[in-house]
Design a protein around this motif. Structure first.
Motif, PDB file in Angstrom:
ATOM      1  N   LYS A  43       0.824  -1.195   0.000  1.00 49.86           N
ATOM      2  CA  LYS A  43       0.000   0.000   0.000  1.00 49.86           C
ATOM      3  C   LYS A  43       0.862   1.250   0.000  1.00 49.86           C
ATOM      4  CE  LYS A  43      -3.792  -2.250   2.488  1.00 49.86           C
ATOM      5  NZ  LYS A  43      -4.680  -2.192   3.680  1.00 49.86           N
ATOM      6  N   ALA A  44       0.237   2.391  -0.232  1.00 49.88           N
ATOM      7  CA  ALA A  44       0.944   3.663  -0.277  1.00 49.88           C
ATOM      8  C   ALA A  44       1.266   4.158   1.127  1.00 49.88           C
ATOM      9  CB  ALA A  44       0.109   4.693  -1.022  1.00 49.88           C
ATOM     10  N   ARG A  45       2.304   4.974   1.206  1.00 48.46           N
ATOM     11  CA  ARG A  45       2.658   5.587   2.473  1.00 48.46           C
ATOM     12  C   ARG A  45       1.573   6.587   2.869  1.00 48.46           C
ATOM     13  NH1 ARG A  45       8.866   7.295   3.246  1.00 48.46           N
ATOM     14  NH2 ARG A  45       8.940   5.185   2.332  1.00 48.46           N
ATOM     15  N   GLU A  46       1.212   6.603   4.158  1.00 47.53           N
ATOM     16  CA  GLU A  46       0.130   7.445   4.623  1.00 47.53           C
ATOM     17  C   GLU A  46       0.521   8.219   5.874  1.00 47.53           C
ATOM     18  OE1 GLU A  46      -2.987   4.607   5.280  1.00 47.53           O
ATOM     19  OE2 GLU A  46      -2.327   4.151   7.320  1.00 47.53           O
ATOM     20  N   PHE A  47      -0.103   9.361   6.037  1.00 48.69           N
ATOM     21  CA  PHE A  47       0.155  10.231   7.174  1.00 48.69           C
ATOM     22  C   PHE A  47      -0.382   9.631   8.456  1.00 48.69           C
ATOM     23  CE2 PHE A  47      -1.539  13.615   9.944  1.00 48.69           C
ATOM     24  CZ  PHE A  47      -0.348  14.233  10.294  1.00 48.69           C
ATOM     25  N   VAL A  48       0.381   9.777   9.529  1.00 47.46           N
ATOM     26  CA  VAL A  48      -0.025   9.294  10.840  1.00 47.46           C
ATOM     27  C   VAL A  48      -0.212  10.455  11.817  1.00 47.46           C
ATOM     28  CG1 VAL A  48       0.660   7.939  12.865  1.00 47.46           C
ATOM     29  CG2 VAL A  48       1.053   7.041  10.559  1.00 47.46           C
ATOM     30  N   ALA A  49       0.837  11.250  12.017  1.00 46.75           N
ATOM     31  CA  ALA A  49       0.796  12.328  13.002  1.00 46.75           C
ATOM     32  C   ALA A  49       1.902  13.318  12.719  1.00 46.75           C
ATOM     33  CB  ALA A  49       0.938  11.771  14.424  1.00 46.75           C
ATOM     34  N   ALA A  50       1.735  14.537  13.212  1.00 43.16           N
ATOM     35  CA  ALA A  50       2.757  15.568  13.073  1.00 43.16           C
ATOM     36  C   ALA A  50       2.747  16.472  14.288  1.00 43.16           C
ATOM     37  CB  ALA A  50       2.527  16.391  11.798  1.00 43.16           C
ATOM     38  N   ILE A  51       3.888  17.082  14.552  1.00 41.55           N
ATOM     39  CA  ILE A  51       4.017  18.020  15.655  1.00 41.55           C
ATOM     40  C   ILE A  51       4.871  19.188  15.199  1.00 41.55           C
ATOM     41  CG2 ILE A  51       5.992  16.749  16.610  1.00 41.55           C
ATOM     42  CD1 ILE A  51       4.906  17.571  19.420  1.00 41.55           C
ATOM     43  N   SER A  52       4.420  20.401  15.490  1.00 43.23           N
ATOM     44  CA  SER A  52       5.128  21.601  15.079  1.00 43.23           C
ATOM     45  C   SER A  52       6.302  21.873  15.994  1.00 43.23           C
ATOM     46  CB  SER A  52       4.179  22.799  15.080  1.00 43.23           C
ATOM     47  OG  SER A  52       3.892  23.211  16.405  1.00 43.23           O
ATOM     48  N   SER A  53       7.126  22.839  15.597  1.00 47.34           N
ATOM     49  CA  SER A  53       8.251  23.235  16.428  1.00 47.34           C
ATOM     50  C   SER A  53       7.787  23.760  17.785  1.00 47.34           C
ATOM     51  CB  SER A  53       9.093  24.295  15.718  1.00 47.34           C
ATOM     52  OG  SER A  53       8.333  25.460  15.443  1.00 47.34           O
ATOM     53  N   GLY A  54       6.567  24.299  17.833  1.00 44.67           N
ATOM     54  CA  GLY A  54       6.007  24.813  19.067  1.00 44.67           C
ATOM     55  C   GLY A  54       5.167  23.829  19.850  1.00 44.67           C
ATOM     56  N   GLY A  55       5.021  22.595  19.336  1.00 42.54           N
ATOM     57  CA  GLY A  55       4.308  21.569  20.071  1.00 42.54           C
ATOM     58  C   GLY A  55       2.868  21.337  19.657  1.00 42.54           C
ATOM     59  N   ARG A  56       2.378  22.044  18.642  1.00 40.90           N
ATOM     60  CA  ARG A  56       1.034  21.780  18.143  1.00 40.90           C
ATOM     61  C   ARG A  56       1.024  20.455  17.401  1.00 40.90           C
ATOM     62  NH1 ARG A  56      -0.448  24.542  14.239  1.00 40.90           N
ATOM     63  NH2 ARG A  56       1.522  25.607  13.760  1.00 40.90           N
ATOM     64  N   THR A  57      -0.062  19.708  17.517  1.00 41.82           N
ATOM     65  CA  THR A  57      -0.141  18.371  16.932  1.00 41.82           C
ATOM     66  C   THR A  57      -1.342  18.233  16.015  1.00 41.82           C
ATOM     67  OG1 THR A  57      -1.396  17.508  18.821  1.00 41.82           O
ATOM     68  CG2 THR A  57       1.006  17.327  18.906  1.00 41.82           C
ATOM     69  N   ARG A  58      -1.238  17.304  15.076  1.00 40.02           N
ATOM     70  CA  ARG A  58      -2.367  16.886  14.272  1.00 40.02           C
ATOM     71  C   ARG A  58      -2.210  15.403  13.965  1.00 40.02           C
ATOM     72  NH1 ARG A  58      -1.485  16.849   8.565  1.00 40.02           N
ATOM     73  NH2 ARG A  58       0.533  17.781   7.975  1.00 40.02           N
ATOM     74  N   TYR A  59      -3.342  14.741  13.735  1.00 43.36           N
ATOM     75  CA  TYR A  59      -3.363  13.306  13.544  1.00 43.36           C
ATOM     76  C   TYR A  59      -4.267  12.922  12.392  1.00 43.36           C
ATOM     77  CZ  TYR A  59      -1.538  13.252  18.321  1.00 43.36           C
ATOM     78  OH  TYR A  59      -0.791  13.470  19.452  1.00 43.36           O
ATOM     79  N   ALA A  60      -3.988  11.768  11.813  1.00 39.12           N
ATOM     80  CA  ALA A  60      -4.950  11.172  10.912  1.00 39.12           C
ATOM     81  C   ALA A  60      -6.217  10.870  11.708  1.00 39.12           C
ATOM     82  CB  ALA A  60      -4.391   9.896  10.299  1.00 39.12           C
ATOM     83  N   ASP A  61      -7.373  11.195  11.133  1.00 44.23           N
ATOM     84  CA  ASP A  61      -8.629  11.056  11.864  1.00 44.23           C
ATOM     85  C   ASP A  61      -8.847   9.642  12.392  1.00 44.23           C
ATOM     86  OD1 ASP A  61     -10.561  13.368   9.783  1.00 44.23           O
ATOM     87  OD2 ASP A  61      -9.252  13.718  11.499  1.00 44.23           O
ATOM     88  N   SER A  62      -8.468   8.656  11.616  1.00 46.43           N
ATOM     89  CA  SER A  62      -8.706   7.275  12.005  1.00 46.43           C
ATOM     90  C   SER A  62      -7.849   6.828  13.178  1.00 46.43           C
ATOM     91  CB  SER A  62      -8.470   6.351  10.809  1.00 46.43           C
ATOM     92  OG  SER A  62      -7.128   6.420  10.374  1.00 46.43           O
ATOM     93  N   LEU A  63      -6.798   7.573  13.481  1.00 42.68           N
ATOM     94  CA  LEU A  63      -5.870   7.199  14.542  1.00 42.68           C
ATOM     95  C   LEU A  63      -6.009   8.046  15.796  1.00 42.68           C
ATOM     96  CD1 LEU A  63      -2.670   6.702  12.369  1.00 42.68           C
ATOM     97  CD2 LEU A  63      -4.355   4.995  13.063  1.00 42.68           C
ATOM     98  N   LYS A  64      -6.764   9.120  15.707  1.00 47.48           N
ATOM     99  CA  LYS A  64      -6.910  10.026  16.832  1.00 47.48           C
ATOM    100  C   LYS A  64      -7.500   9.290  18.030  1.00 47.48           C
ATOM    101  CE  LYS A  64      -7.855  14.941  17.316  1.00 47.48           C
ATOM    102  NZ  LYS A  64      -8.435  16.122  16.638  1.00 47.48           N
ATOM    103  N   GLY A  65      -6.862   9.466  19.178  1.00 51.08           N
ATOM    104  CA  GLY A  65      -7.303   8.800  20.389  1.00 51.08           C
ATOM    105  C   GLY A  65      -6.495   7.572  20.734  1.00 51.08           C
ATOM    106  N   ARG A  66      -5.805   6.995  19.762  1.00 53.19           N
ATOM    107  CA  ARG A  66      -4.966   5.822  19.997  1.00 53.19           C
ATOM    108  C   ARG A  66      -3.479   6.143  19.924  1.00 53.19           C
ATOM    109  NH1 ARG A  66      -4.742   1.557  16.862  1.00 53.19           N
ATOM    110  NH2 ARG A  66      -5.461   2.569  14.940  1.00 53.19           N
TER     111      ARG A  66
END
Length: 121
Positions: A43-66
């Motif tokens: 399968k293709a490579r997919e996004f999981v999570a990211a964190i900014s230099s200041g500590g802000r985060t974002r997640y793939a919706d399907s993984l949020k909470g885990r």
């Protein structure tokens, strides 16, 4: 650019947990956004999570909470805590660096070698 080395992958039963780490070289770690991607076999490579230099985060919706991403700038290290793992989480997990969290995509310039995570059913 920055050199990245992942560690912490392995074999775990469904419902278990793993903590991945990514060690970065150089003095520019704190100024970079960091992220995790994964690529299941065939399968293709997919996004999981990211964190900014200041500590802000974002997640793939399907993984949020885990999954939880964090960073320790003093140690030049970014982490991915993975809980309640499922067989579909099985993949090679890659660490990435980008100048800004908005640029944390599959086209990010710096990548680690990857670490295998296998979740048995």
């Amino acid at each position: 650019q920055v050199q990245l080395v992942e560690a912490g992958g392995g074999l775990v039963q469904a419902g278990g947990s793993l903590r991945l780490s990514c060690a970065a070289s150089g003095r520019t770690f704190s100024s970079n956004a960091m992220g995790w991607f994964r690529q299941p076999r065939g399968k293709a490579r997919e996004f999981v999570a990211a964190i900014s230099s200041g500590g802000r985060t974002r997640y793939a919706d399907s993984l949020k909470g885990r999954f939880t991403i964090s960073r320790d700038n003093a140690k030049n290290t970014v982490y991915l805590q993975m809980n309640s793992l499922k067989p579909e989480d099985t993949a090679v997990y890659y660490c990435a660096a980008a100048p800004h969290i908005a640029l944390m995509t599959i086209s990010a310039g710096s990548w680690g070698q990857g670490t295998q995570v296998t979740v048995s059913s």
